[in-house]
Design a protein around this motif. Structure first.
Motif, short mmCIF file in Angstrom:
data_model
loop_
_atom_site.label_atom_id
_atom_site.label_comp_id
_atom_site.label_asym_id
_atom_site.label_seq_id
_atom_site.Cartn_x
_atom_site.Cartn_y
_atom_site.Cartn_z
N UNK A 1 -23.00 -13.37 -10.82
CA UNK A 1 -23.61 -12.69 -9.67
C UNK A 1 -23.42 -11.20 -9.88
N UNK A 2 -24.46 -10.57 -10.38
CA UNK A 2 -24.33 -9.16 -10.75
C UNK A 2 -23.38 -9.05 -11.92
N UNK A 3 -22.37 -8.21 -11.79
CA UNK A 3 -21.42 -8.06 -12.90
C UNK A 3 -20.23 -9.01 -12.77
N UNK A 4 -20.20 -9.80 -11.71
CA UNK A 4 -19.06 -10.70 -11.47
C UNK A 4 -19.41 -12.13 -11.83
N UNK A 5 -18.38 -12.86 -12.22
CA UNK A 5 -18.54 -14.28 -12.52
C UNK A 5 -17.72 -15.08 -11.51
N UNK A 6 -18.40 -15.99 -10.84
CA UNK A 6 -17.73 -16.87 -9.89
C UNK A 6 -17.62 -18.27 -10.51
N UNK A 7 -16.54 -18.94 -10.20
CA UNK A 7 -16.28 -20.27 -10.74
C UNK A 7 -16.36 -21.29 -9.63
N UNK A 8 -16.84 -22.46 -9.98
CA UNK A 8 -16.89 -23.58 -9.04
C UNK A 8 -16.64 -24.86 -9.82
N UNK A 9 -16.27 -25.90 -9.09
CA UNK A 9 -16.04 -27.19 -9.74
C UNK A 9 -17.41 -27.79 -10.07
N UNK A 10 -17.49 -28.44 -11.21
CA UNK A 10 -18.74 -29.05 -11.64
C UNK A 10 -18.79 -30.48 -11.12
N UNK A 11 -19.40 -30.65 -9.97
CA UNK A 11 -19.46 -31.97 -9.33
C UNK A 11 -20.43 -32.91 -10.05
N UNK A 12 -21.20 -32.37 -11.00
CA UNK A 12 -22.12 -33.20 -11.79
C UNK A 12 -21.49 -33.69 -13.09
N UNK A 13 -20.28 -33.28 -13.36
CA UNK A 13 -19.60 -33.71 -14.59
C UNK A 13 -19.38 -35.22 -14.54
N UNK A 14 -19.58 -35.87 -15.66
CA UNK A 14 -19.49 -37.34 -15.67
C UNK A 14 -18.12 -37.86 -15.22
N UNK A 15 -17.07 -37.06 -15.38
CA UNK A 15 -15.74 -37.51 -14.99
C UNK A 15 -15.27 -36.89 -13.68
N UNK A 16 -16.18 -36.24 -12.96
CA UNK A 16 -15.79 -35.67 -11.67
C UNK A 16 -15.24 -36.73 -10.71
N UNK A 17 -15.81 -37.94 -10.66
CA UNK A 17 -15.24 -38.95 -9.75
C UNK A 17 -13.75 -39.22 -10.03
N UNK A 18 -13.36 -39.17 -11.30
CA UNK A 18 -11.96 -39.35 -11.70
C UNK A 18 -11.12 -38.18 -11.16
N UNK A 19 -11.60 -36.97 -11.36
CA UNK A 19 -10.91 -35.77 -10.89
C UNK A 19 -10.86 -35.76 -9.37
N UNK A 20 -11.96 -36.16 -8.74
CA UNK A 20 -12.04 -36.18 -7.28
C UNK A 20 -10.96 -37.09 -6.68
N UNK A 21 -10.70 -38.21 -7.34
CA UNK A 21 -9.65 -39.12 -6.85
C UNK A 21 -8.28 -38.44 -6.90
#
Length: 114
Positions: free
Chosen positions: A69-89
């Protein structure tokens, strides 16, 4: 919901990454928030290179994604990652970390880079 099976090697890698308290806390914060490196620097009182290295490790396996976003980088969790359900638990078993962001807001240091 379909139960996803995760390969033992991939599970071990993810658990190893999340075995670090800083990275685990980062992922828990990213569960419901987008955060900038500068916010993590404030929260963990760590150097920017140290925080960036933690985020790079999470990004390299695809658990975290970047959004410029402009010169800044924001991070978010990748909820589309194939192993997100594992991490979510795992995240579901952890205490809320929202107080860390509220503290930044209270101190006026939330998203200081923007």
């Amino acid at each position: 919901m379909t139960k996803t099976t995760i390969e033992m090697e991939k599970a071990a890698l993810i658990l190893k990454l999340l075995g670090d308290k800083t990275r685990l806390t980062m992922v828990k914060l990213l569960e419901n928030n987008d955060c900038c490196v500068c916010e993590f620097v404030e929260i963990f009182q760590a150097s920017q290179p140290s925080i960036s290295q933690h985020l790079r490790k999470l990004r390299d396996v695809g658990l975290v994604k970047e959004d410029r976003r402009g010169q800044w980088i924001f991070y978010s969790i990748n909820k589309n990652h194939e192993y997100f359900p594992f991490v979510e638990q795992i995240l579901g078993q952890l205490p809320d970390q929202e107080d860390k962001l509220k503290e930044l807001e209270k101190n006026g240091t939330r998203i200081t880079c923007c």
